[in-house]
Structures are given as C-alpha cells and as structure tokens.
Design an enzyme around this catalytic site. Structure first.
Site, mmCIF file in Angstrom:
data_model
loop_
_atom_site.group_PDB
_atom_site.id
_atom_site.type_symbol
_atom_site.label_atom_id
_atom_site.label_comp_id
_atom_site.label_asym_id
_atom_site.label_seq_id
_atom_site.Cartn_x
_atom_site.Cartn_y
_atom_site.Cartn_z
ATOM 1 N N ASP A 1 35.417 43.046 24.725
ATOM 2 C CA ASP A 1 35.593 43.514 26.051
ATOM 3 C C ASP A 1 34.116 43.875 26.733
ATOM 4 O OD1 ASP A 1 37.734 44.485 27.975
ATOM 5 O OD2 ASP A 1 35.996 45.949 28.086
ATOM 6 N N ASN B 1 32.517 42.038 39.417
ATOM 7 C CA ASN B 1 33.445 41.308 40.188
ATOM 8 C C ASN B 1 33.747 41.629 41.716
ATOM 9 O OD1 ASN B 1 34.733 38.567 39.989
ATOM 10 N ND2 ASN B 1 36.662 39.647 39.376
ATOM 11 N N HIS C 1 34.000 37.282 43.377
ATOM 12 C CA HIS C 1 34.546 36.364 42.373
ATOM 13 C C HIS C 1 33.840 35.229 42.056
ATOM 14 C CE1 HIS C 1 38.426 38.837 42.483
ATOM 15 N NE2 HIS C 1 38.372 38.688 43.708
ATOM 16 N N ASP D 1 38.200 39.560 31.176
ATOM 17 C CA ASP D 1 36.914 39.887 30.620
ATOM 18 C C ASP D 1 37.240 40.028 29.016
ATOM 19 O OD1 ASP D 1 38.198 42.160 30.666
ATOM 20 O OD2 ASP D 1 36.156 43.182 31.150
ATOM 21 N N ASP E 1 32.869 34.735 38.038
ATOM 22 C CA ASP E 1 33.279 33.415 37.235
ATOM 23 C C ASP E 1 31.964 32.761 36.563
ATOM 24 O OD1 ASP E 1 35.734 33.604 38.141
ATOM 25 O OD2 ASP E 1 35.839 32.178 39.679
#
Length: 868
Positions: free
Chosen positions: A482, A490, A495, A525, A499
């Site tokens: 994680d 984010n 975003h 994630d 990404d």
C-alpha cells in the site's frame, strides 16, 4: 396734602392708561404678525401644487413667527387610530424617524394632544408628570419645551402640528401657544387647497397620458395593419416563387427583391450548412463593402450564433458588444485576414427543416442612422420558412440524383467486391484473432499500469497455491503493498499526477522482482507481488526491503518532485491455508499492521495477527449488540459566544454506556470498521430532533456530526431529509461534516449539500485545518460555521503561521458570510487570543468550566436571533 393726593391719583391713572396702550400695541403687533402670516399662507396655498414643497414652506413660515428649528406634522386617522408622519425636521431624531413605527406617536405627546383635542404647552416638569400619571410614554430625545396643537377639519381631529426646543433658554409662552394655534387653524384650509390643486393637476396629467397612449395605440394599430397587408402580399409572392422556381439562383434573387420592398435589404446573404455541419456555403451573397463570401468552416460569427440558438435574432451595436464580451461571437468572420467594416444592425433567421437548422438568411445595415426593428425580425422569420421549403426541395432532388449515381456505382463495383470477398474474409479472421488477443489482454491487465489486474492475479494465485499444495518443497510468499500519501498526492496535485505516479511505481516494482514473479495492481494504490520458487523465506524480506527503498526515492512527475513510501505485508504459504483467499487476507492484515506501526516498513504475518483479527470480529458483534440495545446515548457539549459570554447551543456527541466495559468515548474507528457509524449518527440526530421539539428555546443551536455516507447513500440521504422536514424549526439544527470526508467525496455531494441548505438547516465544516486546510472547499459550499480543528487552535499561542492562517480565515468569513468556531479552547489565554482575532464562537474544556461557573447573560434563542 390734598394736592399730593390728587397728583398720585393722576399718576396712577396715567400708568393704567400706559399699560392699556402697551397691551393694545402688543395685541396689534400680534394681530399684524398673524395677518401677515395668514396672507403668506394664502399666497402659498395659491402658488404651490406639490405637497413636498408645502410642508417645508410651512416650516419656514412658523420659524419666522416662533423659535421652530424642530417642527413636525403628523396626521391621525380616528377610525383606524393610526398615525402617519407627513413632515419631520428635528436636530436630534431626524436620522431615526424612518425606523420609528407609526404606533410610537400614539403613546407620546402627539397622541395625547390628538386624544384630548386641546393645545398643549409642556416643559420638562410637566412631561415627567404626564409620564408618571400614565398619560404618555417617553419617546425620542428629551426636549426642554414642547408646543403642540390639534389640526381639525369640521370639528374632527385629523392630526397634530408641533414644535419643540432642546435649549432650556428658549422656552415658549402662552402667547406663542395662541399664535401657533391661530396659525394652525388656517393651515388646514391651505392644506386642503394645495391638495385639491395637486389632485387636479395629477388628474389632468393622467388623462393627458391616457389620451397620448390611446393615440399611440391607434397609430400602432394602423401601422401594423398596413404592414400585415404588405407582408401577406409578399408571402403570397414568395409562395408562388417556391412552387414555380426551378433555378435556386433566380429564386434567391426574387426573394431578395421581395425583401427589399418590405425593409432595407441592400446587404443580404443566405448561408447553408454542409452535410457534415462543419462548413458554411453562401449560394447568395450581396454586400455593399465586401466581395461574395467564400466557403468557410464554422466559427463564432453572427451566423453561427443563430444556428446555435435555433431562432431568429436582432443584433444591434449594443447587443453585439455584449455578445463579444461574453465570448458568444467574434467579429470579422467573413475574411479574418482582412479588416472588415462592422454592421450597425444585423438580422438573422434560421432555415428550419423538421426543427433542424440547415442554414441562415441574414440582412445587415452599415448606416448609423438606421436599425432594424422587431417587426422586421418577424417578417424575416416568416420568409425563412419559405426559403427552407425551397432548399428542402432542391436538397431532395440532389439527394435523389446522388442515390441514382450511387446505385449505378454499386452495380459497377459489385463484381469487384465479389472478387475481394475471400481476401476480406481472411483479413477478418486475422483481425478477429487480434481482437480476441486484445480483449484477453485488457480483461487481465490494468489499463493504467499494464500490470496484471485482480482477475489475472487471482487465477495465478490459485494455480500457484494448488502447485504448492502438491509440491511442499516449493516456497511461495505474497507481498501486499500500500502506497503512503497517495491520497494526498492525488487530491493536491491532481489525478493526472496521481496516474503518472502509479505508472512510475509499477515500473519500479517490476525492476525489483525476478522475471517469473508476478506484480499486479488490485486497485487504487494497492499492489501485490507473488514470489514463487523461493529458496528460503528471507528472500521475500530482501524483495520487500528493495521495494521500500525504491519507492522511498523521489519521483519527478511533470516537473514536480513527489515523495512517497510503501507499507508492505508479507504472508508465507502454509499448509494450513485452506484457500488462496486466506493467503491474500493474511498479507492484507500484515500490511495494515505495518501502516499502524509508522508506515514505510514491512511486517510478516503471524498467529498474533490472526488472533487480533478474531478479536476484531468479536468487537463487531459487541458493537452490533450495543446498537440493538440502544447503549449509545447523547452527550451535549456547550458552545460559547465568547464576545458576550453567552451560550449559543450544544454539540451532540455519542457516548457508549456498556454494562461491563463502562463508559466509552472514542469508538468512531471501530464503528466505521464495523459499518454501523451511520446508524449511531442517525440515533444521535433523532435524539437532537426530539430535544428541539420539546425545548427548542432552551437548547439553542444543536450541532450533530455526520459522516459523508449520509450524502452519498440515497437511503441515508432520504432519511436525513425526512427528519429535517418534520422539524418546525430546522434553523436550530446544524449538520457538521468533516473536512477529510468532503475532500474524498468530491463534487457528487454538492447538489445534496445545496438541497439540505434549502431545507433550512445550518451546515458546518468540521475539523478544518486538521490536514491540508483546503480554502477552495470553503468557497464551494455555503457553510454557516467552519469549526477549526482542536490541534490547530492549541498551536495558535505559539505558532505565528497558524495565527496568520486564522486571520486569513477570518477575512474569508467576513466575505463569504460564515462564522469560525474554535475547538479545543482549554485555557483563558487561548480564549482571549481568539476574541482578539475576531473569532467569538468556541468550545472546549475551559469553555465548559466557564459556562458551568457563570450565569448566562441571555438565552440561546437570543444569540440565535443575533446570528440570523
């Protein structure tokens, strides 16, 4: 002795005669003054016809007779017993007279004179005596002397006229009262004359305006009938042209000739959309200053504006400037390379076929002295319908011709197509194979990173799990990864950066493992690594350390440096694992253990964690039972309005009264994990609504914290609206949502927040400045309160940057009409600092102690009225 007596007698007679003459002179002077004032009053009534000029003139005349810097006239209606001030001039109370209700005059000296019908000369002592006797009430600024007379018409009191003095040295006398009464009696006569003249002049003006309006209407009707006859004849001609014309060019010329007879049409053009609706052609174009227009793509001109609107438009110079300013149009679309002369007035109507725009007919004028009108716009709208019919007929003919040509071409090409059939079939088979391969890849791989997705990972895990069952010597481990701070990256950077970050992480993960190991992205994630054919279990730990080190290295994403970390849970294959999902569950549990221990590390799953998982299951059962038995009760924490040391209301907290464990205060995390937090919040909301219904005035404003699920889940949202709708006083209920929850929920909740606001409840932003303090969130929603995080408030005493942020938030609060509420006020120093910064609403330990030790200055309802 006798001579002395006779002399004294004569002196007394002379003194009496002198006094008589002096009195006569005084009365003559007073009569002369009154006579002059009455003459002025009569002249005033004969010359003034506007009541707005009459009262100032009366004031001026009274000021010439008496000391009258403060003068007013109030009318009285004996039937309704209402007072209406007609004129008011006062050196002290002039500014507040507009705020004084008419009923206030009834309880003062004005009402006393109206009730008694007698003139009144009153000094400060008489005023106090009247107040003590209950005849009047003190109104306005106290004066030193007051003089008032009733205004009567036919023995009926219609008002009061008064003067007053604030200077004790300027007092009125009985003679002043007599003079003022005599003047007031004739004032009514003059007032009636002025009103009669004003009414007569208003009647004359009104009648003149009506006659002028009727004349205009008749002229307009005549003009409209003439225009209608001309329009009807023109439409008949256009209809004949539509039915008889076979040449579109001659049709356009004839239509232009008809338009020229109805309105100025020196500049006219017809624009048609091509089949793709991407270009404009101009089959007819006539302009004084421009050559024929060429075909051009759609842009932001007047023509395109009419196409977008689908209706006729009249655009004059002012309208054009507004459209240019709003970005609807840009000037000079005909030929952008050459500066064009701009029209001063422009008419355009769409050519419609079955409610579909196929083109535009337009007229324009370059003369400053002429502008098209709405009637001409209606004419053009009618003409455009007939032009559209003609264009449709032409398009149908051309389409039929194209269909014939297409049929002939298809017959010609049919043989060639038959020869190519086999080739096409083979190509289709190959394309189908490629499509199947692509579909298989897309179904088993993550679209963003290209790694294996959850479906492919579970298939591979199942196969390796079965293989390890058959061959115990093959060691296998599962790493559950994680990423730390991904949500913050984010939300703050966007975003697209998030990404790019995930793509770069996937590349680093692939370089950290062997070729036959499997790296997969489960979602968000969360990543997993399946390590197979391990020689010993320490190899998995080396891979985890390598991954942690590589993820710890900075990421350079679109010129932005980003830092992150990884929390990893490791689960080794054991023969007691019944299914492959158990191995994934153990790795997930170990990962959460790593995050709780400080992140950026790995943890190996052991039996202790399994026991903790079982304990979590037992906690879930206990909490579900507590909810069923209603062991959660509300506790009310007071909220202080520190500026006046008043109680504004309470914040409702949930308290868990367990029969064995005792009182529990902090159980939000467990309730969230179990999934019953919304039900507990609904229970607290229900209790708050009941308390508002029973004792609303005593409780003031009640604030209830709610999780964002109440806005995202339709059933919870509908239940929330139903509870609010049942309240008689929804403005006394405040719903608080946490900053972190609103950021994670995003824009989908905006509409629901607005609907709650419309229902009348107050909204609060809870725990603001606990994390990133997003100022944009304050501007998106209409919050009534923004509750500052307790940790943030406690740092204000020693952190200058926090105080600067508080000052900035206070400025925003003034501009956007919300109020700051400080939490965690545990000391008098913090309370005084907040008050100095303008933040007067607060709660905390010190606030609770202060409210318990001090009698409140006012009820919560009074504070709420001030908030409203």
């Amino acid at each position: 002795m006798q001579g002395t007596t006779e002399l004294n007698k004569r002196l007394r007679q002379a003194e009496i005669k002198l006094r008589r003459l002096t009195l006569l002179a005084t009365r003559y002077k007073q009569a002369y003054t009154i006579q002059g004032a009455l003459l002025q009053l009569s002249e005033l009534a004969s010359t003034i016809s506007d009541m707005r000029e009459f009262y100032p003139a009366i004031h001026k005349m009274v000021a010439e007779l008496l000391h009258a810097e403060n003068f007013y006239v109030v009318f009285y209606d004996g039937i309704s017993e209402q007072y209406s001030p007609q004129y008011f001039s006062d050196e002290k109370d002039q500014k507040i007279i507009a705020q004084v209700p008419s009923s206030a005059f009834s309880s003062g000296l004005t009402g006393y004179v109206a009730r008694t019908g007698q003139p009144l000369l009153c000094d400060s002592e008489q005023f106090e005596q009247l107040v003590q006797d209950g005849h009047i009430q003190a109104q306005g600024s106290p004066c030193a002397h007051w003089l008032g007379i009733p205004l009567c018409r036919e023995q009926q009191i219609i008002g009061v006229m008064a003067i007053q003095s604030y200077n004790a040295k300027q007092l009125y006398t009985a003679a002043d009262l007599a003079l003022f009464s005599s003047f007031g009696g004739h004032t009514i006569t003059a007032l009636d004359r002025v009103k009669s003249r004003e009414l007569l002049e208003d009647t004359v003006r009104q009648r003149t305006a009506e006659l002028r309006t009727i004349n205009k209407s008749l002229q307009k009707e005549i003009k409209e009938r003439t225009s209608a006859e001309q329009l009807q004849a023109a439409l008949y001609r256009i209809s004949e042209l539509t039915a008889s014309s076979s040449d579109m060019s001659s049709f356009y010329q004839a239509v232009h000739q008809v338009l020229s007879e109805l309105m100025p049409a020196d500049n006219c053009y017809i624009a048609l959309l091509d089949s793709n609706k991407s270009k404009l052609t101009f089959p007819f174009y006539l302009d004084q200053y421009s050559p024929p227009a060429r075909e051009r793509p759609l842009n932001r001109g007047f023509t395109e504006y009419v196409i977008r609107c689908g209706d006729a438009r009249l655009i004059n110079a002012d309208t054009a400037e507004q459209l240019v300013a709003s970005g609807e149009i840009r000037r000079g679309m005909a030929d952008p390379a050459k500066p064009a002369r701009h029209s001063t007035s422009w008419l355009g109507a769409p050519l419609l076929i079955e409610q579909r725009v196929i083109g535009v007919i337009a007229l324009q004028s370059y003369a400053q002295s002429y502008s098209y009108s709405e009637s001409e716009l209606n004419i053009l709208r009618f003409v455009s319908q007939h032009i559209a019919v003609a264009v449709q007929r032409k398009l149908a003919t051309e389409q039929q011709k194209r269909h014939q040509e297409d049929l002939e071409r298809k017959v010609f090409e049919s043989t060639r197509e038959l020869r190519q059939t086999n080739l096409f079939l083979r190509l289709q088979v190959e394309e189908r194979k490629k499509a199947e391969q692509k579909l298989f890849y897309e179904a088993n791989h993550d679209a963003l990173t290209g790694l294996a997705n959850r479906q492919m990972f579970l298939q591979q895990l199942k196969q390796q799990f079965a293989l390890s069952k058959r061959q115990p010597q093959l060691k296998m481990a599962l790493l559950f990864i994680d990423l730390d701070r991904f949500k913050l990256i984010n939300d703050t950077l966007g975003h697209h950066i998030g990404d790019a970050f995930l793509i770069e992480v996937s590349k680093r993960l692939q370089t950290s493992v062997r070729e036959h190991d499997l790296v997969a992205r489960l979602g968000g994630d969360e990543f997993v690594v399946l390590l197979t054919s391990l020689l010993n279990e320490a190899d998995a730990e080396e891979v985890a350390e390598r991954i942690i080190e590589m993820v710890r290295q900075p990421f350079l994403l679109q010129s932005q440096q980003v830092h992150s970390g990884a929390s990893i849970g490791i689960a080794y294959f054991r023969h007691d694992h019944g299914k492959e999902e158990a191995l994934l569950r153990d790795a997930d549990a170990a990962m959460y253990q790593a995050k709780s221990m400080g992140r950026n590390r790995f943890v190996i799953f052991n039996e202790t964690m399994r026991e903790q998982m079982l304990q979590a299951l037992s906690i879930e059962q206990v909490m579900l039972q507590a909810l069923e038995q209603q062991q959660f009760i509300p506790v009310y924490e007071p909220i202080l309005c520190g500026q006046g040391r008043n109680l504004m209301g309470y914040e409702v907290h949930a308290q868990w009264q367990h029969p064995q464990l005792g009182t529990q205060y902090d159980f939000t995390a467990q309730a969230t994990q179990v999934g019953i937090l919304p039900q507990i919040e609904q229970l607290m909301l229900h209790q708050a609504c009941l308390k508002l219904a029973v004792s609303a005035r005593d409780t003031g404003l009640l604030t209830v914290r709610l999780s964002v699920q109440h806005l995202l889940q339709s059933d919870l949202y509908e239940m929330l609206k139903k509870r609010i709708g049942a309240l008689e006083n929804p403005h006394r209920l405040c719903l608080a949502f946490a900053e972190r929850d609103l950021i994670q929920a995003g824009t989908p909740i905006n509409l629901n927040m607005q609907q709650l606001k419309q229902l009348g409840v107050r909204l609060a932003l809870h725990n603001f400045a606990a994390d990133v303090a997003p100022l944009g969130l304050l501007l998106q929603q209409q919050f009534d309160f923004v509750k500052l995080d307790a940790g943030f408030c406690r740092q204000l005493l020693r952190n200058e940057q926090k105080r600067q942020l508080l000052q900035m938030l206070q400025s925003l609060a003034l501009n956007y009409k919300f109020r700051l509420l400080a939490d965690g006020v545990d000391s008098a120093d913090l309370l005084n600092l907040l008050l100095a910064e303008g933040c007067c609403f607060m709660q905390g330990k010190y606030v609770s102690e202060l409210l318990n030790a001090t009698d409140l200055a006012c009820a919560p309802s009074v504070v709420l009225q001030q908030l409203a």
